[in-house]
Design a protein around this motif. Structure first.
Motif, PDB file in Angstrom:
ATOM      1  N   ILE A  80       2.187   1.271 -10.784  1.00  0.00           N
ATOM      2  CA  ILE A  80       0.935   1.537 -10.057  1.00  0.00           C
ATOM      3  C   ILE A  80      -0.128   0.534 -10.699  1.00  0.00           C
ATOM      4  O   ILE A  80      -0.709  -0.173  -9.846  1.00  0.00           O
ATOM      5  CB  ILE A  80       0.426   2.836 -10.686  1.00  0.00           C
ATOM      6  CG1 ILE A  80       1.367   3.976  -9.817  1.00  0.00           C
ATOM      7  CG2 ILE A  80      -1.015   3.042 -10.056  1.00  0.00           C
ATOM      8  CD1 ILE A  80       1.150   5.216 -10.302  1.00  0.00           C
ATOM      9  N   LEU A 125       2.438   1.844  -3.278  1.00  0.00           N
ATOM     10  CA  LEU A 125       1.268   2.463  -4.400  1.00  0.00           C
ATOM     11  C   LEU A 125       1.137   3.792  -4.170  1.00  0.00           C
ATOM     12  O   LEU A 125       1.120   4.515  -4.986  1.00  0.00           O
ATOM     13  CB  LEU A 125      -0.193   1.441  -4.040  1.00  0.00           C
ATOM     14  CG  LEU A 125      -0.976   2.013  -5.205  1.00  0.00           C
ATOM     15  CD1 LEU A 125      -0.507   1.794  -6.718  1.00  0.00           C
ATOM     16  CD2 LEU A 125      -2.179   1.113  -4.802  1.00  0.00           C
ATOM     17  N   GLU A 126       0.903   4.203  -2.675  1.00  0.00           N
ATOM     18  CA  GLU A 126       0.838   5.490  -2.473  1.00  0.00           C
ATOM     19  C   GLU A 126       1.890   6.384  -2.907  1.00  0.00           C
ATOM     20  O   GLU A 126       1.606   7.578  -3.450  1.00  0.00           O
ATOM     21  CB  GLU A 126       0.559   5.658  -0.936  1.00  0.00           C
ATOM     22  CG  GLU A 126      -0.063   6.644  -0.317  1.00  0.00           C
ATOM     23  CD  GLU A 126      -0.271   6.560   1.153  1.00  0.00           C
ATOM     24  OE1 GLU A 126       0.492   7.020   1.819  1.00  0.00           O
ATOM     25  OE2 GLU A 126      -1.139   5.347   1.627  1.00  0.00           O
ATOM     26  N   GLU A 138      -7.985   5.387  -8.577  1.00  0.00           N
ATOM     27  CA  GLU A 138      -7.902   6.034  -7.357  1.00  0.00           C
ATOM     28  C   GLU A 138      -6.412   6.720  -7.307  1.00  0.00           C
ATOM     29  O   GLU A 138      -6.078   7.413  -7.107  1.00  0.00           O
ATOM     30  CB  GLU A 138      -8.043   5.046  -6.185  1.00  0.00           C
ATOM     31  CG  GLU A 138      -9.641   5.317  -5.855  1.00  0.00           C
ATOM     32  CD  GLU A 138      -9.640   4.335  -4.874  1.00  0.00           C
ATOM     33  OE1 GLU A 138      -8.614   3.979  -3.878  1.00  0.00           O
ATOM     34  OE2 GLU A 138     -10.801   3.744  -4.381  1.00  0.00           O
ATOM     35  N   SER A 139      -5.553   5.801  -7.650  1.00  0.00           N
ATOM     36  CA  SER A 139      -4.024   6.173  -7.785  1.00  0.00           C
ATOM     37  C   SER A 139      -3.617   6.931  -8.927  1.00  0.00           C
ATOM     38  O   SER A 139      -2.922   7.733  -9.164  1.00  0.00           O
ATOM     39  CB  SER A 139      -3.250   4.865  -7.793  1.00  0.00           C
ATOM     40  OG  SER A 139      -3.660   4.045  -6.587  1.00  0.00           O
ATOM     41  N   GLU A 178       0.852  -1.170  -0.164  1.00  0.00           N
ATOM     42  CA  GLU A 178       0.096  -0.017   0.005  1.00  0.00           C
ATOM     43  C   GLU A 178       0.945   1.181  -0.010  1.00  0.00           C
ATOM     44  O   GLU A 178       0.700   2.053  -0.916  1.00  0.00           O
ATOM     45  CB  GLU A 178      -0.956  -0.012   1.221  1.00  0.00           C
ATOM     46  CG  GLU A 178      -2.089  -0.775   1.114  1.00  0.00           C
ATOM     47  CD  GLU A 178      -1.816  -2.258   1.717  1.00  0.00           C
ATOM     48  OE1 GLU A 178      -0.604  -2.335   1.983  1.00  0.00           O
ATOM     49  OE2 GLU A 178      -2.509  -3.114   1.725  1.00  0.00           O
ATOM     50  N   ALA A 185      -1.965  -2.043  -8.231  1.00  0.00           N
ATOM     51  CA  ALA A 185      -3.324  -1.881  -8.198  1.00  0.00           C
ATOM     52  C   ALA A 185      -4.175  -3.376  -8.340  1.00  0.00           C
ATOM     53  O   ALA A 185      -4.965  -3.826  -7.472  1.00  0.00           O
ATOM     54  CB  ALA A 185      -3.993  -0.883  -9.011  1.00  0.00           C
ATOM     55  N   ALA A 235       1.676   6.783  -6.626  1.00  0.00           N
ATOM     56  CA  ALA A 235       0.626   7.605  -6.916  1.00  0.00           C
ATOM     57  C   ALA A 235       0.941   9.137  -6.823  1.00  0.00           C
ATOM     58  O   ALA A 235       0.857   9.980  -7.713  1.00  0.00           O
ATOM     59  CB  ALA A 235      -0.653   7.354  -6.296  1.00  0.00           C
TER      60      ALA A 235
END
Lengths: 472, 163, 664
Positions: free
Chosen positions: A270, A246-247, A283-284, A243, A274, A250
């Motif tokens: 990403i 990914l954050e 979202e990302s 997570e 995801a 992003a």
């Protein structure tokens, strides 16, 4: 200019040396007969020796002596012919010197190539390498830069170019080493530091090492360097914090211009992440394309039937002919798209086993794994090449297994030649291997392909024919 | 089995001009089993020039053409030709050039007469010289006066410096 | 800059040669001592110039400076250093530079060691030597300049002929040129003698060392070339009557005549005009040899006719030098008088006969070499003059030369006792016939030609030995005296014995290998044995390996005689992939009586190999004979009476500085 000074000096000295006799107050040469007389002395000695040895009679000896005496008298008379005398003649000397120098310099000016520098090969190595480097040969470029760095180890520019050349050929360990020199010379320049840390990471099999992590941390904090941010995210993923990774990716994507060079890589990661986390990719990545959404296993996924049929088709084909790494990669990709993470990794794992002895193919598989994000998310251990252990293991294999392994090696060779055909040795090896394996038609195909590749080079064809023809 | 035809390479000029792989010079596959015929073929081979090489006989040469010619020679011998007929057969096809031992014809008359000519001419020259000079060897030498002899001996013993 | 300095130095040498060819001559004719002395200094500058040019060119080869055309065409960066250096003269431009280097060297040596030679003769000789030089400097600079540059040098050269990467062929040209060019000194002395009108025994003595030196070099060069052909080309042949070989053989033959006639001049003041003519002809044949080899006319008459620049240049030089010298000879020779008289039976007559025969064989080789060229130029007809022609014409006359060489030493100077000579000759003939009969019976030899050859060789050998013993006082003198006398013999006498002995040995070798060599060619598999004469050759193994720049197959041959191991031979068949060229390395084992010689050929594709096996009797004698003949020249050269700075010569130098007033 220096050449002409030396030349003029030499010409003048040579002329003067030759003219020197004319500068003597008085020269004299006798037309002496002394040399001749000494010959007759020797002849007399010989007559006496022959007489003593009893080879000639007393009368003969006397006659010979008289003849020699008569000749000596004649020779002595020659001495009267006088002598040659000359006195100082400075004008003549100057004229001779001047004439000689003028002729030499004029002659050279006419025939020579004044100013043409020497071009010994040693001095032209750089030129030779540069010519090849200009023609795109990275090896020559690197050689050139290595030499330059040895001549001038204080040049940042050289180390920098050397490092990027190493990176270009994928020798990341050497690149890291060269970047280290560049870093030492450049101080804390962020671009240099991040390139160094990246090379260390790549040299470490794309796992961010601690040293690199420290650098990336510092850079991200101080300058927000996108590369540092990317690798920090990667490090998160490698630390199982998917997570967090990914954050961060992003965030990087948000902060970067859409056409920034690293965006392709960031977007790919990403999407993969995801899919793995089973979250909505938009979202990302708000501007995700339909394909990306599909790849991430999102709502827009293509018709599942098609995908299933494709997977089934590939599985059937690979069961019949497992030596086809492209199909294996396609299978892994398809399985991932259908959300089968483990199946995708398994396909690549199977491909690795088939091609265990073919480093080229293994590299291709590694690349695919990286592109699909499987290296981060799947637990399958990466395998590279064939090590001593493998070979030791191979000797313990059954005949069938060994044969499979050899098949794999040959298939890998064939795959490599398909992409890099300019390898005469490789073709010869391939043709001979097929023959050894009892596959004459494949051998013939390979032979023909090789002839196509080297058709324009009679020497290579001759060598090929010799090598292939000589094989049993 | 492919056979490489070695092109004669001309080495720079001070050197002898020679050809590629001498081991090609004679292939046992060409040879007669009968030693008498084989000897004839070899002797004939020494009389014939490899037309592409520099003064090499086809027996010595490894050029492809030399091999072809050796085969021809053997064919002619096998066909029952005499030595003369074999040479003539080859001469008709390749010209006089092929004979290492040039035939005595109008245009080689000088060549064959020259050795005799040299011997006769130089012999005559020497004869004339001997006729003119050699007679004197038997006649007693003219004597020197005592005074001259004394001076000569002084010269020769190095007592007298300059005359 | 070194290349351009080399070019500059070559032009400096040309200018020095121009001065050397004019001022000293003018000085000698007009009586200017200073002008004569310019000759010595110009000779020094000229030599330094060419030596500098040669050094610069060599350096360019060593460092692979491909901006020099000659280097780019004839060298390659991957050659071993030794062959880079020898590559300097393995091509046209470099070899011509070596030619003039030798010429300048001989000029320098005449100047340095010519202290005893009267100034006018020395100055004139140096001038003539430089005249020859001027022509060849111009030839080099205008048609074959080794310092030509390329604007865009290639990254590697093109000269990689593996056949030339051999030490034998590398040393061959310098020795050959030492001979060719060394004869220029004889030419210079001869022309100077014609100009100054002074020919006497002293003149012959001053000239003779140079002839000896040149002749020895030429002998060694010819032998080395022949040896190279024998072991490198791989079919056991050593002499092919090839025009290139003949081009060096002709000066040798006539140079041998010159060497002997100069002795007559020195000892007896006879054959003066003849010796001068021989000196001119010897150098003429050297120039013709240079022309044949350097003009390209041998490669193709046609090519020569279409692009004659180089050939025509040498031809013009040849006409100027030889034509000029012969005209001078026709004009001045009558002023020269032989004073020496001799009887029909005398050493002089023997040497005259030797000269007649040597000049005749030279003429035979000359005609045989040039006839096809002349005929083709005349009416386009192409004929070949090969070994069979020379065997029929050359060999009989050469046999006669050997007989004369055997009898010559029996003849005393001026007048010999015919009965004595005939009696001794009879003894020697009897001994040699008996010896040959013994050999024939012992070894079961039948061939009459071969046996005749052995008789003649033995005749010369025994006669030479007999002369040595007689001069040492055998029979009659006590053994101590004999030994003392043998040791005390003048070096020139040793030169005679060693030279004639070497000739006998070499001739016996040639006869033996020509008549009694055994040769077998066959396809064999591993383990098969082949009988070759008294020997048996077995192919034991074949190994394929990699050399530095070639692939090679090495065969192991076991040679046995009556079941006992004699030796192992390891012939090779090499393939140079870069040059796409094969070479063979014969496996040779030299025994005292002959060579065992094995050559590995191609595989037949069925596990067999073509092999050629030889037993070549006499070959080592041939090389030993060649070495002895070379040695004989060098030994004669060290004779006290020819040696520079001999006591008498030094004495004379000291006395050459008295008052300028003539005593009489």
């Amino acid at each position: 200019m220096i050449f002409w000074i030396i030349a003029a000096l030499l010409a003048g000295l040579a002329g003067l040396w030759m003219a020197l006799p004319f500068l003597r107050a008085r020269s004299m040469e006798m037309s002496g007969a002394e040399g001749a007389i000494s010959i007759y002395r020797d002849q007399l000695d010989e007559v006496d020796r022959d007489r003593a040895a009893g080879l000639i009679s007393e009368a003969e000896c006397e006659a010979a002596r008289m003849e020699i005496e008569r000749r000596a008298l004649v020779a002595a008379r020659h001495m009267d012919q006088g002598m040659a005398i000359s006195t100082r003649a400075p004008v003549l000397a100057a004229g001779l010197t001047g004439l000689a120098a003028a002729l030499v310099l004029g002659g050279y000016a006419w025939l020579g190539a004044p100013g043409a520098a020497d071009a010994p090969l040693a001095a032209r190595r750089a030129e030779a390498l540069a010519a090849q480097a200009a023609a795109g040969d990275l090896g020559s470029r690197i050689q050139l830069l290595i030499e330059r760095s040895q001549d001038d180890p204080e040049s940042f520019e050289t180390w920098w170019m050397l490092a990027s050349s190493y990176s270009a050929i994928g020798d990341h360990a050497s690149a890291a080493d060269a970047y280290r020199h560049a870093v030492e010379l450049a101080g804390d320049k962020p671009g240099v530091l991040s390139a160094y840390a990246e090379a260390m990471t790549l040299a470490n099999g794309n796992k961010v090492p601690t040293a690199a992590l420290v650098i990336f941390d510092k850079l991200a904090a101080e300058t927000g360097d996108p590369r540092a941010r990317y690798y920090l995210a990667l490090a998160r993923a490698q630390a199982q914090d998917f997570e967090g990774a990914l954050e961060r990716w992003a965030a990087l994507a948000r902060d970067s211009a859409p056409d920034a060079p690293w965006m392709g890589m960031v977007r790919r990661d990403i999407v993969n992440m995801a899919r793995f986390l089973k979250v909505d990719v938009t979202e990302s990545l708000p501007d995700a394309t339909a394909a990306e959404i599909a790849a991430a296993g999102g709502a827009g996924a293509g018709p599942g039937g098609d995908l299933a049929a494709r997977i089934a088709g590939l599985e059937v084909a690979l069961a019949a002919e497992p030596k086809d790494y492209k199909s294996w990669i396609a299978l892994a990709e398809a399985r991932l798209q259908s959300g089968d993470e483990i199946g995708g990794a398994a396909a690549l794992g199977q491909a690795r086993r088939e091609y265990a002895a073919a480093p080229f193919v293994l590299q291709k598989i590694d690349e695919a794994e990286r592109a699909l994000g499987l290296d981060l998310t799947a637990p399958a251990p990466a395998r590279r090449g064939l090590d001593a252990e493998d070979i030791a293991a191979a000797s313990a294999l059954s005949d069938q297994e060994r044969e499979d392994m050899i098949d794999g090696m040959v298939a890998g060779l064939a795959a490599r030649l398909e992409e890099q055909p300019e390898d005469l040795q490789g073709w010869v090896m391939l043709v001979n291997s097929y023959r050894t394996l009892g596959k004459p038609s494949k051998a013939q195909d390979a032979h023909r392909s090789a002839l196509r590749v080297f058709g324009g080079d009679p020497a290579a064809v001759a060598a090929l024919e010799r090598a292939v023809g000589a094989a049993p | 089995m492919k056979r490489a035809v070695m092109k004669p390479i001309l080495i720079s000029a001070v050197l002898l001009a020679m050809t590629g792989a001498p081991a090609h010079a004679l292939d046992p596959n060409e040879m007669f089993d009968d030693p008498v015929l084989e000897q004839r073929a070899r002797d004939l081979g020494r009389e014939l020039r490899c037309v592409k090489c520099r003064n090499q006989s086809i027996f010595d040469s490894n050029a492809g053409i030399a091999q072809d010619m050796r085969v021809v020679v053997r064919e002619r011998i096998a066909a029952g030709d005499s030595d003369e007929e074999v040479l003539e057969w080859l001469r008709e096809r390749y010209g006089d050039y092929v004979l290492l031992n040039p035939r005595a014809t109008g245009q080689t008359a000088l060549l064959w007469l020259a050795p005799l000519g040299f011997l006769v001419l130089s012999g005559l020259g020497a004869g004339v010289y001997l006729y003119r000079h050699a007679g004197g060897g038997d006649a007693p030498d003219p004597a020197l006066s005592d005074e001259d002899r004394a001076r000569a001996q002084a010269l020769l013993s190095g007592r007298e410096k300059t005359p | 800059m070194s290349v351009e300095l080399g070019h500059f130095a070559l032009i400096l040498a040309l200018v020095a040669a121009l001065i050397q060819s004019s001022l000293p001559l003018w000085g000698a004719l007009s009586g200017s001592a200073a002008a004569m002395r310019v000759g010595d200094r110009a000779a020094q500058i000229q030599f330094l110039g060419v030596a500098g040019a040669f050094a610069a060119l060599t350096w360019a080869y060593v460092v692979s400076d491909f901006s020099v055309l000659s280097v780019a065409m004839n060298s390659h960066s991957s050659k071993p250093l030794l062959y880079k250096i020898t590559g300097v003269w393995a091509n046209h431009e470099g070899s011509m530079l070596l030619w003039v280097l030798m010429l300048a060297l001989f000029g320098l040596l005449i100047s340095v060691f010519g202290g005893v030679i009267p100034a006018a003769l020395r100055a004139t000789t140096l001038a003539v030597q430089a005249m020859v030089g001027v022509g060849f400097y111009l030839f080099i600079l205008l048609t074959s300049n080794p310092f030509e540059r390329i604007a865009r040098p290639p990254l590697d050269g093109q000269g990689m002929n593996p056949l030339l990467q051999d030490i034998g062929i590398a040393l061959h040209p310098p020795l050959l040129y030492m001979g060719y060019v060394g004869f220029s000194t004889a030419f210079s002395f001869a022309v100077a003698a014609l100009i100054t009108g002074r020919v006497d025994p002293a003149w012959a003595r001053w000239m003779r060392p140079w002839v000896l030196l040149a002749w020895s070099g030429l002998t060694a060069g010819i032998a080395l070339g022949s040896w190279w052909a024998y072991y490198e080309l791989g079919w056991g042949g050593f002499w092919f009557w090839d025009p290139v070989e003949n081009a060096s053989f002709m000066p040798w033959l006539i140079g041998t005549a010159l060497l002997h006639s100069a002795i007559v001049v020195e000892k007896r003041n006879a054959l003066l005009k003849w010796t001068i003519l021989l000196a001119i002809l010897t150098f003429a044949l050297s120039l013709i040899g240079t022309f044949l080899v350097r003009s390209g006319i041998l490669t193709s008459v046609h090519a020569f006719a279409t692009d004659p620049s180089r050939g025509a240049f040498i031809l013009v030089l040849l006409s100027i030098y030889i034509g000029g010298a012969l005209c001078l000879y026709a004009w001045r020779a009558n002023a020269i008088r032989d004073t020496g008289v001799f009887a029909l039976w005398s050493r002089e007559s023997g040497l005259l006969l030797n000269n007649v025969l040597l000049v005749s064989v030279t003429g035979i080789v000359f005609v045989g070499t040039l006839y096809p060229l002349a005929l083709e130029l005349y009416n386009g007809a192409k004929i070949t003059v090969g070994a069979p022609y020379f065997n029929q014409t050359f060999l009989p006359v050469f046999a006669a030369i050997m007989l004369v060489a055997a009898l010559g030493p029996f003849l005393s100077w001026k007048r010999a006792r015919r009965a004595d000579v005939l009696r001794r000759a009879g003894w020697v003939l009897g001994l040699s016939v008996a010896g040959t009969a013994g050999i024939a019976l012992g070894f079961g030899l039948r061939e009459p030609v071969g046996l005749l050859g052995i008789v003649i060789s033995l005749f010369l050998a025994i006669a030479t030995l007999a002369d040595l013993l007689r001069r040492a006082g055998v029979p009659g003198a006590p053994i101590g005296t004999v030994l003392r006398r043998i040791i005390g013999m003048p070096r020139s006498a040793w030169g005679l014995w060693i030279g004639h002995g070497g000739l006998a040995l070499a001739a016996a070798g040639v006869v033996a290998v020509s008549v009694w060599s055994a040769e077998e060619i066959q396809t064999v598999r591993k383990g098969e044995e082949t009988a070759v004469g008294p020997y048996s050759f077995a192919l034991i193994d074949i190994e394929n390996t990699q050399g530095p720049n070639y692939q090679t197959s090495i065969a192991a041959l076991r040679v046995t005689r009556n079941g006992e191991l004699v030796t192992m031979l390891f012939p090779e068949r090499r393939w140079y992939p870069v040059e796409q060229q094969p070479t063979t390395e014969a496996g040779i084992r030299t025994l005292w009586h002959g060579d065992l010689y094995g050559v590995l050929g191609d595989p037949d594709g069925r596990g067999g190999y073509v092999t050629r096996y030889y037993y070549n009797p006499g070959v080592p004698w041939m090389w030993a004979g060649g070495a002895l003949i070379t040695l004989s020249g060098l030994i004669s050269l060290t004779d006290r009476r020819l040696r520079v700075g001999a006591p008498s010569a030094r004495r004379s130098r000291r006395r050459a500085t008295p008052s300028p007033v003539a005593a009489e």
